[in-house]
Design an enzyme around this catalytic site. Structure first.
Site, PDB file in Angstrom:
ATOM      1  N   ASP A   1      19.758  43.741  23.958  1.00 44.60           N
ATOM      2  CA  ASP A   1      21.115  42.226  23.188  1.00 44.60           C
ATOM      3  C   ASP A   1      21.420  43.159  22.409  1.00 44.60           C
ATOM      4  OD1 ASP A   1      20.245  40.519  20.771  1.00 44.60           O
ATOM      5  OD2 ASP A   1      19.874  41.967  19.442  1.00 44.60           O
ATOM      6  N   MET A   2      22.465  42.378  21.757  1.00 45.26           N
ATOM      7  CA  MET A   2      23.519  42.805  21.255  1.00 45.26           C
ATOM      8  C   MET A   2      24.245  43.038  20.012  1.00 45.26           C
ATOM      9  SD  MET A   2      27.766  41.357  21.676  1.00 45.26           S
ATOM     10  CE  MET A   2      27.565  39.892  21.203  1.00 45.26           C
TER      11      MET A   2
END
Length: 200
Positions: free
Chosen positions: A14-15
């Site tokens: 995920d960022m």
């Protein structure tokens, strides 16, 4: 930790809040948006929706407060506000170490609830984009987290089976999505990685 990760063929990150510490900037943008459109701002509640695209968060705001805000308009304002923040966040140390250790050794991808343009800008600014084999964003899937589609598409684009991938996340929503994809997951928790294996 690295030995445990070594058994997987591919890593999916995920960022926001996982690779890059953007959550304070996102929440600042939501606070400004709430003030502009006149809806209540709840830092804790909005943080719990991390991983969900902005226009879907607006739908949640409407549902929560009995409002009828226009999701695209509010979302655009929020994204413009976020984009105007000059330094939206630095890489998060515990996941940055994983990326740096496995460069050239494993396939790596980003699976984010951010829109593609914003994600590519942030990953470029933090010098992370060059290390990723693929990036799957909210722009690329119809069903967002907690649905598994983001992570399944990332695996597919890397030519990997779900069981060969491990996900790195920071929210319950993201953990749900990883397990829905039948993938093990590490959650970023106070700067540490906590393991949550998928169980049938």
């Amino acid at each position: 930790m690295l030995e445990r990760i070594d058994k997987y063929h591919a890593l999916i990150f995920d960022m926001d809040g996982t690779l890059i510490d953007t959550m304070p900037a996102h929440l600042h943008a939501w606070e400004a948006t709430a003030a502009h459109f006149g809806f209540p701002f709840s830092r804790q509640w909005l943080h719990s929706l991390g991983g969900m695209p902005s226009y879907k968060i607006v739908a949640e705001v409407n549902s929560q407060y009995g409002l009828s805000l226009e999701p695209d308009e509010v979302s655009r304002y929020k994204m413009d506000t976020f984009a105007s923040i000059e330094q939206p966040g630095e890489p998060i140390e515990c996941t940055l170490q994983i990326v740096e250790h496995f460069i050239g050794k494993k396939k790596m991808a980003v699976g984010t609830g951010s829109q593609r343009q914003s994600a590519l800008r942030l990953l470029t600014m933090t010098n992370l984009l060059q290390h990723m084999d693929t990036v799957v964003t909210a722009t690329d899937v119809e069903k967002h987290k907690p649905n598994p589609d983001t992570f399944l598409q990332a695996a597919e684009k890397m030519g990997m089976k779900a069981q060969d991938c491990v996900v790195f996340e920071d929210t319950a929503l993201g953990l749900q999505a990883a397990h829905a994809a039948k993938m093990d997951c590490f959650l970023v928790d106070n700067g540490e990685l906590v393991f949550y294996p998928y169980s049938k």
